[in-house]
Design a protein around this motif. Structure first.
Motif, PDB file in Angstrom:
ATOM      1  N   VAL A 180      14.395  59.183  47.330  1.00 30.92           N
ATOM      2  CA  VAL A 180      14.232  59.127  48.780  1.00 30.92           C
ATOM      3  C   VAL A 180      15.617  59.051  49.425  1.00 30.92           C
ATOM      4  O   VAL A 180      16.478  58.317  48.943  1.00 30.92           O
ATOM      5  CB  VAL A 180      13.440  57.862  49.171  1.00 30.92           C
ATOM      6  N   ASP A 181      15.788  59.824  50.456  1.00 27.42           N
ATOM      7  CA  ASP A 181      17.026  59.811  51.251  1.00 27.42           C
ATOM      8  C   ASP A 181      18.223  60.503  50.602  1.00 27.42           C
ATOM      9  O   ASP A 181      19.325  60.431  51.117  1.00 27.42           O
ATOM     10  CB  ASP A 181      17.433  58.379  51.637  1.00 27.42           C
ATOM     11  N   ASP A 182      18.021  61.162  49.481  1.00 33.77           N
ATOM     12  CA  ASP A 182      19.126  61.929  48.909  1.00 33.77           C
ATOM     13  C   ASP A 182      19.396  63.174  49.744  1.00 33.77           C
ATOM     14  O   ASP A 182      20.451  63.791  49.617  1.00 33.77           O
ATOM     15  CB  ASP A 182      18.803  62.357  47.470  1.00 33.77           C
ATOM     16  N   GLY A 183      18.425  63.575  50.554  1.00 35.97           N
ATOM     17  CA  GLY A 183      18.645  64.709  51.441  1.00 35.97           C
ATOM     18  C   GLY A 183      17.858  65.955  51.053  1.00 35.97           C
ATOM     19  O   GLY A 183      18.172  67.064  51.478  1.00 35.97           O
ATOM     20  N   LYS A 184      16.807  65.761  50.298  1.00 35.72           N
ATOM     21  CA  LYS A 184      16.033  66.902  49.810  1.00 35.72           C
ATOM     22  C   LYS A 184      15.391  67.683  50.957  1.00 35.72           C
ATOM     23  O   LYS A 184      15.487  68.912  51.006  1.00 35.72           O
ATOM     24  CB  LYS A 184      14.956  66.396  48.860  1.00 35.72           C
ATOM     25  N   SER A 185      14.750  66.964  51.865  1.00 38.25           N
ATOM     26  CA  SER A 185      14.095  67.667  52.973  1.00 38.25           C
ATOM     27  C   SER A 185      15.123  68.382  53.832  1.00 38.25           C
ATOM     28  O   SER A 185      14.893  69.500  54.300  1.00 38.25           O
ATOM     29  CB  SER A 185      13.305  66.695  53.839  1.00 38.25           C
ATOM     30  N   THR A 186      16.255  67.730  54.041  1.00 38.51           N
ATOM     31  CA  THR A 186      17.302  68.361  54.840  1.00 38.51           C
ATOM     32  C   THR A 186      17.797  69.634  54.143  1.00 38.51           C
ATOM     33  O   THR A 186      18.015  70.666  54.778  1.00 38.51           O
ATOM     34  CB  THR A 186      18.480  67.391  55.056  1.00 38.51           C
ATOM     35  N   LEU A 187      17.942  69.550  52.820  1.00 39.48           N
ATOM     36  CA  LEU A 187      18.418  70.717  52.079  1.00 39.48           C
ATOM     37  C   LEU A 187      17.428  71.873  52.173  1.00 39.48           C
ATOM     38  O   LEU A 187      17.818  73.017  52.431  1.00 39.48           O
ATOM     39  CB  LEU A 187      18.655  70.362  50.603  1.00 39.48           C
ATOM     40  N   MET A 246      28.552  65.323  50.235  1.00 39.53           N
ATOM     41  CA  MET A 246      29.982  65.353  49.895  1.00 39.53           C
ATOM     42  C   MET A 246      30.825  64.949  51.103  1.00 39.53           C
ATOM     43  O   MET A 246      31.939  64.451  50.952  1.00 39.53           O
ATOM     44  CB  MET A 246      30.390  66.743  49.392  1.00 39.53           C
ATOM     45  N   ASP A 247      30.287  65.173  52.304  1.00 38.68           N
ATOM     46  CA  ASP A 247      31.022  64.777  53.510  1.00 38.68           C
ATOM     47  C   ASP A 247      31.240  63.264  53.545  1.00 38.68           C
ATOM     48  O   ASP A 247      32.208  62.778  54.131  1.00 38.68           O
ATOM     49  CB  ASP A 247      30.266  65.229  54.782  1.00 38.68           C
ATOM     50  N   LEU A 248      30.373  62.512  52.895  1.00 40.93           N
ATOM     51  CA  LEU A 248      30.492  61.053  52.937  1.00 40.93           C
ATOM     52  C   LEU A 248      31.431  60.502  51.864  1.00 40.93           C
ATOM     53  O   LEU A 248      31.707  59.302  51.817  1.00 40.93           O
ATOM     54  CB  LEU A 248      29.111  60.401  52.810  1.00 40.93           C
ATOM     55  N   ILE A 294      27.669  69.916  47.609  1.00 41.08           N
ATOM     56  CA  ILE A 294      27.154  70.429  48.886  1.00 41.08           C
ATOM     57  C   ILE A 294      27.082  69.334  49.956  1.00 41.08           C
ATOM     58  O   ILE A 294      27.223  68.141  49.648  1.00 41.08           O
ATOM     59  CB  ILE A 294      25.734  71.025  48.747  1.00 41.08           C
ATOM     60  N   SER A 295      26.876  69.759  51.165  1.00 37.65           N
ATOM     61  CA  SER A 295      26.403  68.854  52.208  1.00 37.65           C
ATOM     62  C   SER A 295      25.244  69.557  52.906  1.00 37.65           C
ATOM     63  O   SER A 295      25.451  70.575  53.565  1.00 37.65           O
ATOM     64  CB  SER A 295      27.510  68.530  53.220  1.00 37.65           C
ATOM     65  N   ALA A 296      24.061  69.016  52.711  1.00 39.10           N
ATOM     66  CA  ALA A 296      22.889  69.631  53.345  1.00 39.10           C
ATOM     67  C   ALA A 296      23.001  69.511  54.851  1.00 39.10           C
ATOM     68  O   ALA A 296      22.553  70.379  55.597  1.00 39.10           O
ATOM     69  CB  ALA A 296      21.612  68.956  52.845  1.00 39.10           C
TER      70      ALA A 296
HETATM   71  N1  LIG Z   1      26.118  62.682  55.857  1.00 36.88           N
HETATM   72  C1  LIG Z   1      25.122  63.353  55.304  1.00 36.88           C
HETATM   73  N2  LIG Z   1      23.850  62.955  55.537  1.00 36.88           N
HETATM   74  C2  LIG Z   1      22.854  63.664  54.967  1.00 36.88           C
HETATM   75  C3  LIG Z   1      23.111  64.812  54.169  1.00 36.88           C
HETATM   76  N3  LIG Z   1      21.921  65.295  53.751  1.00 36.88           N
HETATM   77  C4  LIG Z   1      20.964  64.494  54.288  1.00 36.88           C
HETATM   78  N4  LIG Z   1      21.528  63.525  55.015  1.00 36.88           N
HETATM   79  C5  LIG Z   1      20.837  62.454  55.748  1.00 36.88           C
HETATM   80  O1  LIG Z   1      20.215  61.596  54.810  1.00 36.88           O
HETATM   81  C6  LIG Z   1      18.985  61.122  55.334  1.00 36.88           C
HETATM   82  C7  LIG Z   1      17.834  61.445  54.407  1.00 36.88           C
HETATM   83  O2  LIG Z   1      17.667  62.846  54.359  1.00 36.88           O
HETATM   84  P1  LIG Z   1      16.283  63.526  54.015  1.00 36.88           P
HETATM   85  O3  LIG Z   1      16.531  64.983  53.949  1.00 36.88           O
HETATM   86  O4  LIG Z   1      15.222  63.045  54.916  1.00 36.88           O
HETATM   87  O5  LIG Z   1      16.063  62.930  52.566  1.00 36.88           O
HETATM   88  P2  LIG Z   1      14.868  63.048  51.540  1.00 36.88           P
HETATM   89  O6  LIG Z   1      14.188  61.723  51.561  1.00 36.88           O
HETATM   90  O7  LIG Z   1      15.531  63.300  50.221  1.00 36.88           O
HETATM   91  O8  LIG Z   1      14.007  64.196  51.935  1.00 36.88           O
HETATM   92  C8  LIG Z   1      18.818  61.747  56.702  1.00 36.88           C
HETATM   93  O9  LIG Z   1      19.263  60.838  57.665  1.00 36.88           O
HETATM   94  C9  LIG Z   1      19.734  62.963  56.636  1.00 36.88           C
HETATM   95  O10 LIG Z   1      20.226  63.332  57.886  1.00 36.88           O
HETATM   96  C10 LIG Z   1      24.478  65.204  53.951  1.00 36.88           C
HETATM   97  O11 LIG Z   1      24.789  66.178  53.265  1.00 36.88           O
HETATM   98  N5  LIG Z   1      25.435  64.438  54.532  1.00 36.88           N
END
Ligand SMILES: Nc1nc2c(ncn2[C@@H]2O[C@H](COP(=O)(O)OP(=O)(O)O)[C@@H](O)[C@H]2O)c(=O)[nH]1
Lengths: 447, 303
Positions: free
Chosen positions: A43-50, A175-177, A209-211
């Motif tokens: 959770v929160d790794d950024g999968k949905s964003t990717l 990676m931006d973080l 990457i940075s999603a």
């Molecule tokens: N700084 C940064 N934040 C990210 C990146 N990818 C996702 N996030 C943030 O991480 C949080 C969780 O992302 P989300 O895609 O919902 O995660 P999921 O639970 O894996 O589906 C959100 O607040 C996103 O905006 C990234 O590459 N860089």
């Protein structure tokens, strides 16, 4: 097609069209291959964003969908348009703010068509991950660059290897973080390679990457000048998948016997099915299992169109020289390359039901096109997906547990070890009391 | 010469769909195929030919007729059914209304779309169907993205999205208890563009309204509706003549047209490939009313 790397692939479609006196639609690549991949991450790794990013940057997202997520983002008080919302499916899940099942997404580029099986990463959803992995040729495992390899990443990689997904991609996200740090990326890569060496995966890639910003997802990023590998999308478009199929062992499970018995086709008798392995050609000697009788393929066709060869995943109708008694559940193979025939089966299973698996449990089993019944004769061990530890004292397998079992079936099963063939090596178990699917099974070579 | 043994994505989707149809035919005793005369169900017919010819289909076709169809669709339906020589059952929403099973909606936005669910479930019960093959695709709408290819319906015809059977590999579990049924979606993994490209590849004829033609239309709620006897114009709405085509062809009362001069299949495909609005978003009023409209209807037993 203008693509020079096309190696003439798929031009059967082109010739089909030309033969019919029609020209292909200019500018559209409908001869593209299909790649199915799954995604996993904590959770929160950024999968949905990717995934949102992939859909958005490949222009798969339509304006009304963008408007929709803009609306929802605004209503929820998100500060920017949340690309993750593009992939959130059902209402209950949106309300809870989590993804809880497997959802399928589609996008296409000029090179390939993609089907994403989007699966959640929490431990209680191992079964969904296994489901998504079962049809995937590639899996993307999201890793948060700040946290590196965590327990869940190990579990995802392990499941991908267990399900024999041939290609793994570790997408090191956010990676931006970590200030786009090459050292951090290399550290994570080294850590994973070390772990992955113990897994059974043919091909592993690491991509920083940075999603959120889109870096190295579709376009190379200036933030990572030290990275010379492919972008994630380029990798998806070019990874070599043609040899993932088993083109060696001929396996044709008969799905249906087609016998019109009509005035027009009084003697027609065809065996319909989807090729599970190898290449079949008219003239080939084949053996029908389980009867063991030999015959020869006379024709391979579909809707009257003759085929020179049939290979996975083609759905065709095969005609045989002799009038044998062949029915659904039988299998055609070559005389000198036959599957294992057995009633005592060794398998790894993922348990998918609230009602635990117990030794002596009885279930219906579906393997290729054959249903039978099976009893669990032995639970050898429960496998801890995080540590690889084998608990031989485990009395049962609970929902989301993986374990090794032995089964005895009422009818012989014609199978290959799963690592040799994902079609003839897999099965499901079904609870006969309520008809739900309770286990996914992967067959092992007999000891 | 090395052979590559490659299979294009369209043929791979076709292989999968044919496999699904043949599995269904083995798993269930009394299936039917939902045939609306729309392009998805037209593609289903071709896939059924691929799966079962030269034998007859192991199921009849079922059309849930709202009574508000485009005449072009009905004409196509009857012609196509005659060509392929299979049995068609028509379940009519008008009958359901006449028998008091459902009540006609009233008002300017009245539609029989929702009423179809009852007619469909009644037909399933009357004919004792234990499976219905539908042309729904996962890319159409977000609620569909999670639905299984073999999707279980309880004895009330309802879908429970939280309690779906796991679906692994291509091992479909079509088992149901008496009174329950399966919905089976061979086109699950197809996109709108795939459907159009397949129509072109296979040279399948379509109803004429999929291609650009002149028609009397009016604007409402940001969509273009065809002038038809079932919708009354609201104050301020005016008919005008426009060159349009339809991307979906459902009930006339809730299916919008798009302005287009794509008169050939090639032109339509080029337009679909370049489209920036989803098919349903552009032209289906039924999905627009609430965010989770489709999910609600699906739970009740809609297609
Ligand atoms: N700084 C940064 N934040 C990210 C990146 N990818 C996702 N996030 C943030 O991480 C949080 C969780 O992302 P989300 O895609 O919902 O995660 P999921 O639970 O894996 O589906 C959100 O607040 C996103 O905006 C990234 O590459 N860089």
């Amino acid at each position: 097609m203008s693509d020079a790397t096309n190696e003439g692939r798929g031009d059967h479609l082109l010739s089909e069209r030309l033969a019919a006196g029609r020209r292909p639609v200019v500018g559209l690549v409908d001869d593209a291959e299909l790649l199915r991949f799954s995604t996993a991450g904590s959770v929160d790794d950024g999968k949905s964003t990717l995934i949102g990013r992939l859909l958005y940057d490949t222009k798969t997202v339509f304006e009304d969908q963008v408007r929709h997520v803009e609306d929802v983002s605004r209503r929820r008080g998100d500060e920017r348009v949340n690309l993750a919302l593009l992939t959130d499916g059902l209402r209950a899940e949106r309300e809870q703010g989590i993804t809880i099942d497997v959802a399928y997404r589609y996008f296409a580029t000029r090179k390939r068509k993609f089907i994403i099986a989007d699966t959640p990463g929490h431990i209680q959803y191992t079964r969904n991950m296994v489901t998504g992995a079962s049809t995937a040729s590639l899996s993307i495992i999201l890793v948060d660059a700040r946290h590196g390899m965590v327990e869940q990443s190990r579990r995802h990689a392990f499941i991908a290897s267990l399900l024999r997904i041939p290609h793994l991609v570790f997408a090191v996200n956010k990676m931006d973080l970590v200030d786009w740090s090459e050292a951090r990326f290399e550290e994570i890569e080294a850590e994973f390679r070390n772990f992955a060496a113990r897994l059974d995966v043919q091909d592993i890639a690491f991509i920083p990457i940075s999603a959120l910003t889109g870096a190295n997802v579709v376009e190379h990023s200036r933030d990572t000048p030290w990275y010379h590998g492919p972008t994630l999308l380029y990798h998806l478009e070019t990874v070599h998948i043609a040899s993932d199929r088993n083109l060696i062992d001929v396996r044709f499970p008969v799905q249906r016997v087609i016998r019109p018995e009509s005035a027009e086709f009084p003697d027609y008798r065809g065996y319909a099915g989807q090729v599970a392995g190898g290449v079949l050609r008219p003239g080939d000697e084949v053996v029908v299992l389980p009867s063991g009788l030999s015959t020869r393929i006379t024709r391979i066709e579909q809707l009257g169109q003759e085929m020179e060869a049939a290979f996975p995943p083609m759905s065709v109708t095969v005609h045989l020289a002799d009038d044998l008694d062949v029915s659904r559940g039988d299998l055609l193979c070559r005389p000198n390359n036959q599957p294992i025939v057995g009633q005592d089966l060794d398998a790894m299973v993922c348990w998918m039901s609230d009602r635990p698996l117990q030794a002596r449990g009885r279930y219906a089993i579906k393997h290729t096109t054959r249903w039978g019944r099976a009893v669990v004769t032995d639970l050898l061990y429960r496998l801890d997906v995080n540590t690889g530890h084998r608990d031989e004292a485990a009395p049962e397998l609970k929902l989301n547990d993986l374990g090794r079992i032995r089964l005895r079936t009422t009818t012989p099963i014609l199978y290959d070890p799963y690592r040799r063939n994902r079609v003839t090596g897999s099965f499901i178990l079904v609870d006969e009391a309520n008809n739900t699917t309770v286990a996914a099974g992967m067959l092992l070579a007999p000891e | 010469m090395m052979r590559s043994y490659c299979r294009s994505h369209l043929r791979t989707l076709e292989d999968e769909a044919v496999h699904i149809l043949r599995e269904l035919a083995a798993e269930r005793e009394r299936p039917c195929l939902l045939f609306s005369g729309g392009k998805d169900s037209i593609v289903l017919l071709r896939l059924a030919e691929k799966a079962f010819r030269p034998a007859r289909f192991p199921f009849p076709l079922l059309h849930v007729d709202t009574g508000h169809n485009f005449p072009e669709t009905l004409e196509y339906r009857d012609r196509r059914v005659a060509e392929i020589g299979e049995r068609l059952i028509v379940a009519s929403v008008q009958d359901s209304i006449d028998r008091g099973r459902v009540t006609e909606e009233t008002g300017p936005r009245a539609s029989r779309n929702r009423l179809q669910t009852t007619t469909l479930l009644d037909a399933i019960e009357e004919h004792q169907f234990d499976a219905a093959i539908g042309g729904a695709r996962r890319d159409e709408e977000r609620a569909r993205a999670k639905e299984r290819i073999f999707s279980h319906r309880d004895e009330f015809g309802q879908w429970d999205p939280k309690n779906q059977r796991p679906e692994l590999w291509a091992l479909y579990n079509g088992r149901v208890r008496r009174g329950e049924h399966m919905r089976v979606f061979p086109l699950s993994n197809w996109t709108e563009l795939d459907v159009w490209q397949y129509v072109e590849l296979e040279d399948i004829p379509l109803p004429s309204i999929y291609f650009a033609h002149q028609r009397e239309v009016f604007d409402r709620d940001g969509m273009l509706y065809a002038s038809n006897p079932y919708i009354k114009l609201l104050p301020g709405e005016r008919l005008r003549t426009e060159v349009v085509r339809f991307r979906t062809i459902g009930d006339m009362t809730c299916t919008g047209a798009v302005a287009s001069d794509a008169r050939t299949l090639e032109a339509v495909i080029a337009e679909v490939a370049a489209a920036r609005i989803t098919e349903r978003g552009a032209t289906r009023a039924d999905d627009r009313f609430t965010e989770a409209a489709m999910e609600d209807r699906k739970r009740e037993g809609y297609f």
